[in-house]
Design an enzyme around this catalytic site. Structure first.
Site, PDB file in Angstrom:
ATOM      1  N   VAL A   1      29.968  48.273  43.492  1.00  0.00           N
ATOM      2  CA  VAL A   1      30.328  47.913  42.260  1.00  0.00           C
ATOM      3  C   VAL A   1      30.575  48.872  41.180  1.00  0.00           C
ATOM      4  CG1 VAL A   1      29.605  45.533  42.405  1.00  0.00           C
ATOM      5  CG2 VAL A   1      28.215  47.135  40.945  1.00  0.00           C
ATOM      6  N   ARG A   2      30.048  50.386  41.474  1.00  0.00           N
ATOM      7  CA  ARG A   2      30.689  51.515  40.956  1.00  0.00           C
ATOM      8  C   ARG A   2      31.880  51.856  41.001  1.00  0.00           C
ATOM      9  NH1 ARG A   2      26.637  56.222  41.297  1.00  0.00           N
ATOM     10  NH2 ARG A   2      27.871  56.725  39.325  1.00  0.00           N
TER      11      ARG A   2
ATOM     12  N   GLN B   1      30.370  38.535  43.617  1.00  0.00           N
ATOM     13  CA  GLN B   1      29.105  38.854  44.381  1.00  0.00           C
ATOM     14  C   GLN B   1      28.299  37.495  44.453  1.00  0.00           C
ATOM     15  OE1 GLN B   1      27.381  42.249  43.240  1.00  0.00           O
ATOM     16  NE2 GLN B   1      25.378  41.979  44.372  1.00  0.00           N
TER      17      GLN B   1
ATOM     18  N   ASN C   1      43.438  48.460  45.806  1.00  0.00           N
ATOM     19  CA  ASN C   1      44.482  49.195  46.511  1.00  0.00           C
ATOM     20  C   ASN C   1      43.940  50.293  47.520  1.00  0.00           C
ATOM     21  OD1 ASN C   1      44.298  51.291  44.836  1.00  0.00           O
ATOM     22  ND2 ASN C   1      46.277  50.871  43.846  1.00  0.00           N
TER      23      ASN C   1
ATOM     24  N   ARG D   1      35.766  51.694  40.620  1.00  0.00           N
ATOM     25  CA  ARG D   1      36.785  51.153  39.810  1.00  0.00           C
ATOM     26  C   ARG D   1      38.137  52.209  40.155  1.00  0.00           C
ATOM     27  NH1 ARG D   1      34.301  47.483  39.166  1.00  0.00           N
ATOM     28  NH2 ARG D   1      33.271  46.537  37.178  1.00  0.00           N
TER      29      ARG D   1
ATOM     30  N   ARG E   1      31.654  57.079  50.360  1.00  0.00           N
ATOM     31  CA  ARG E   1      30.855  56.289  51.060  1.00  0.00           C
ATOM     32  C   ARG E   1      30.711  56.398  52.387  1.00  0.00           C
ATOM     33  NH1 ARG E   1      27.590  55.898  46.418  1.00  0.00           N
ATOM     34  NH2 ARG E   1      29.062  54.756  44.657  1.00  0.00           N
TER      35      ARG E   1
END
Length: 309
Positions: free
Chosen positions: A181-182, A190, A267, A184, A278
């Site tokens: 969720v970090r 969730q 996107n 953006r 990640r």
């Protein structure tokens, strides 16, 4: 207590109503209520209750023929805009965004009007009038990247990064969801520990643990220590519920490894950033469990997407 391995699924749903419902029901784990005709009612409820976050999982692409209007849309924070000079000499101006962004952007009423022609139930902004001719906004039309692929000038890499949206459902632990969720700009839905009460039969009467990626490689005594901690947390959680605490109060004793489903829509430009951090670890080694699910998501991307990210 149940234990599961982490997993990822691509939510490849074209119908915006069904996609919003699928994402939204993750929060309360009410997927069992999905029927063939439940989606529109679910979306209407979301709009009526102003629960607009779930609407962010439906995205639309528009071609704009008016340069002045396109320049105005470029000032909107949550809309993606690209301008490509085609070999024909024509300027192709594309704008995309999610349903909430289109409804709430100050200058996007023309986009909302065109959207309302096909999906009137999805437009809730106040400045749209429906009793007008179809040609009132002749310089805006809804398109899809699939349609453009079959034209003389298929989408460029830049257009794909800006206007191709993918949605993944991650089944992982809460420590990993905190990292997800970090990212953006993206949209999320969730599984909620406030509203999901894990002593209920639908949850198996206890906690579900998302196993660490390397759990099977750990020494037996290490596995036993993990399991003892999880069982202890489950015992305290269930006892607190029996003592009258609500799920949102008792969740304070839940471990990081408790299973959580989370939906992420973004996107391809943002997904590229996600995979860089990640999966590939361009800024440092990712957490092993984070990297494991990021790789699963990457592997599910269409090959034409992998070619440009």
């Amino acid at each position: 207590m149940r234990m599961v391995n982490a997993s990822v699924a691509l939510l490849d749903e074209k119908d915006p109503f069904k996609k919003i419902e699928r994402a939204g029901r993750i929060c309360y784990k009410s997927e069992d209520k999905i029927t063939e005709d439940s989606a529109k009612k679910f979306v209407e409820t979301m709009i009526r209750s102003q629960h607009y976050a779930m609407l962010e999982h439906a995205n639309f692409v528009f071609e704009v023929k008016n340069r002045s209007y396109f320049n105005i849309l470029q000032t909107e924070r949550f809309l993606n805009c690209t301008k490509e000079l085609l070999p024909s000499g024509e300027l192709r101006m594309l704008v995309s965004g999610n349903l909430r962004a289109i409804n709430e952007a100050e200058n996007a009423w023309q986009l909302a009007f065109v959207l309302a022609k096909t999906y009137p139930e999805l437009v809730y902004r106040k400045d749209i009038t429906y009793a007008v001719d179809n040609d009132d906004v002749p310089f805006v039309k809804m398109v899809s990247l699939d349609e453009l692929t079959h034209t003389a000038y298929p989408p460029t890499d830049m257009e794909i990064l800006a206007h191709c949206y993918l949605t993944f459902i991650f089944t992982t632990d809460r420590g990993v969801t905190h990292e997800i969720v970090r990212h953006r700009i993206a949209s999320f839905a969730q599984e909620s520990t406030r509203y999901c009460c894990y002593n209920k039969e639908k949850f198996g009467g206890g906690l579900t643990i998302a196993l660490p990626d390397d759990f099977g490689d750990k020494a037996p005594e290490v596995q036993e220590e993990y399991q003892a901690a999880w069982e202890d947390a489950e015992r305290h959680y269930l006892k607190l519920l029996d003592m009258g605490e609500t799920a949102q109060q008792a969740r304070g004793v839940l471990p990081h490894h408790v299973k959580a489903d989370i939906v992420m829509t973004a996107n391809m430009g943002e997904w590229k950033h996600f995979f860089d951090l990640r999966y590939l670890g361009t800024t440092g080694a990712p957490h092993p469990d984070m990297r494991a699910v990021a790789k699963m998501a990457y592997d599910l991307c269409p090959q034409e997407i992998k070619n440009i990210i």
